[in-house]
Design an enzyme around this catalytic site. Structure first.
Site, PDB file in Angstrom:
ATOM      1  CG  ASN A  10      -3.992  -3.923   3.681  1.00  0.00           C
ATOM      2  OD1 ASN A  10      -4.368  -4.611   4.622  1.00  0.00           O
ATOM      3  ND2 ASN A  10      -4.139  -2.603   3.659  1.00  0.00           N
ATOM      4  CD1 TRP A  11      -6.097 -10.266   1.707  1.00  0.00           C
ATOM      5  CD2 TRP A  11      -6.411 -11.701   3.406  1.00  0.00           C
ATOM      6  NE1 TRP A  11      -5.766 -11.521   1.258  1.00  0.00           N
ATOM      7  CE2 TRP A  11      -5.955 -12.425   2.271  1.00  0.00           C
ATOM      8  CE3 TRP A  11      -6.679 -12.394   4.581  1.00  0.00           C
ATOM      9  CZ2 TRP A  11      -5.763 -13.803   2.308  1.00  0.00           C
ATOM     10  CZ3 TRP A  11      -6.478 -13.767   4.619  1.00  0.00           C
ATOM     11  CH2 TRP A  11      -6.030 -14.463   3.488  1.00  0.00           C
ATOM     12  CE  LYS A  12      -7.186  -1.444   1.967  1.00  0.00           C
ATOM     13  NZ  LYS A  12      -7.710  -0.226   1.273  1.00  0.00           N
ATOM     14  CG  HIS A  97      -3.124   1.510   4.952  1.00  0.00           C
ATOM     15  ND1 HIS A  97      -4.323   2.156   4.692  1.00  0.00           N
ATOM     16  CD2 HIS A  97      -2.890   0.720   3.874  1.00  0.00           C
ATOM     17  CE1 HIS A  97      -4.786   1.767   3.519  1.00  0.00           C
ATOM     18  NE2 HIS A  97      -3.944   0.890   2.999  1.00  0.00           N
ATOM     19  CD  GLU A  99      -8.028   1.792   4.320  1.00  0.00           C
ATOM     20  OE1 GLU A  99      -8.460   1.739   3.159  1.00  0.00           O
ATOM     21  OE2 GLU A  99      -7.724   0.788   4.998  1.00  0.00           O
ATOM     22  CD  GLU A 169      -1.294   3.611   1.798  1.00  0.00           C
ATOM     23  OE1 GLU A 169      -2.162   2.737   1.780  1.00  0.00           O
ATOM     24  OE2 GLU A 169      -1.108   4.382   2.759  1.00  0.00           O
ATOM     25  N   GLY A 175      -9.358   2.729  -3.280  1.00  0.00           N
ATOM     26  CA  GLY A 175     -10.765   2.395  -3.183  1.00  0.00           C
ATOM     27  C   GLY A 175     -11.681   3.297  -3.986  1.00  0.00           C
ATOM     28  CB  SER A 215      -6.623   1.569  -7.371  1.00  0.00           C
ATOM     29  OG  SER A 215      -7.492   2.058  -6.382  1.00  0.00           O
ATOM     30  N   GLY A 236      -4.644  -3.847  -2.410  1.00  0.00           N
ATOM     31  CA  GLY A 236      -5.833  -3.911  -1.575  1.00  0.00           C
ATOM     32  C   GLY A 236      -6.854  -4.885  -2.113  1.00  0.00           C
ATOM     33  N   GLY A 237      -7.856  -4.370  -2.820  1.00  0.00           N
ATOM     34  CA  GLY A 237      -8.971  -5.190  -3.276  1.00  0.00           C
ATOM     35  C   GLY A 237      -8.573  -6.398  -4.089  1.00  0.00           C
TER      36      GLY A 237
END
Length: 254
Positions: A10-12, A97, A99, A169, A175, A215, A236-237
């Site tokens: 997920n590049w967000k 998600h 977010e 999640e 994050g 994460s 994610g990251g």
């Protein structure tokens, strides 16, 4: 039949057009050369990238959107429908998600509508659920997760539910650098599978892919994915670095 093993990036809201093309090209070439098993690699990118990524290498790395609207069309400036997502070559879409729930106030009822619309257009929803740190600390997280499942996707028919991928999640581990231990993650994944069995049946539960989305990185992926009920990750990251993402994909190499 066995459960699908999936690693979804997920590049967000990251990467301009050129940077996205460059990163995806690296990932496609590395996955083509290094993936040995039947695991599925997916990149869920910003809308500006989707059509180009699907043309570039969707036969190797599947492409998904990060959201879609609950209606097919209309006066919804700035929104993208599930049909539009499908029309540019996507196979997947992230729904719910943390977010989206937190920053955009998306409710379980709204997410249920989005899930139905995604399925109508032949997309596979990656449906996210999870608890906050407060809910984890006050031991209400099982109740929270059960409510998210019941209101979000448990009204689906068995046939439609079988097309869903679930991502757990732990919001407190997104994050923040914190990660649920493999035991904590497994406990929740097993709980989710038991809830599916109770709402549908044991066979449906056994075939449902459940991803871990807190994460996950190359250092902890192998331990997490070794757990009985963890079938991959929503990354994610680490998905913004080709080497890290592909190393996670390679955990499933057979």
């Amino acid at each position: 039949m066995t459960r699908k093993k999936i690693v979804a990036g997920n590049w967000k809201m990251n990467l301009d057009y050129a940077a996205g093309i460059s990163l995806f090209s690296e990932i496609v070439n590395m996955v083509r050369d290094e993936k040995k098993g039947d695991q599925i690699a997916i990149i869920c990118a910003p809308y500006i990238h989707l059509n180009s990524l699907a043309k570039l290498g969707a036969d190797v790395v599947k492409v998904g959107a990060q959201n879609c609207h609950q209606n097919d069309s209309g006066a919804y400036t700035g929104e993208i429908s599930a049909g539009m997502v499908k029309s540019v070559g996507c196979d997947y879409v992230i729904i719910g998600h943390s977010e989206r729930r937190e920053y955009f106030g998306e409710s379980d009822e709204l997410l249920a509508q989005k899930t139905v619309k995604a399925l109508e257009h032949g997309l596979t929803p990656i449906f996210c659920i999870g608890e906050t740190l407060e809910q984890r600390n006050n031991d209400s997280y099982f109740e929270v997760l059960k409510a998210q499942l019941e209101k979000g996707i448990f009204e689906l028919s068995s046939a439609d539910f079988s097309k869903i991928v679930i991502a757990y999640e732990p919001v407190w581990a997104i994050g923040t650098g914190l990660t649920a231990s493999s035991d904590q993650a497994q406990e929740v994944h097993a709980f989710i599978r038991n809830e599916i069995a109770a709402s549908y049946n044991a066979e449906v539960a056994e075939l449902t892919t459940i991803l871990y989305g807190g994460s996950c990185n190359p250092k902890n992926a192998a331990e997490l994915f070794a757990q009985k009920d963890i079938d991959g990750g929503l990354i994610g990251g680490a998905s913004l670095k080709s080497r890290d993402f592909v190393d996670i994909v390679k955990v499933f190499n057979s």
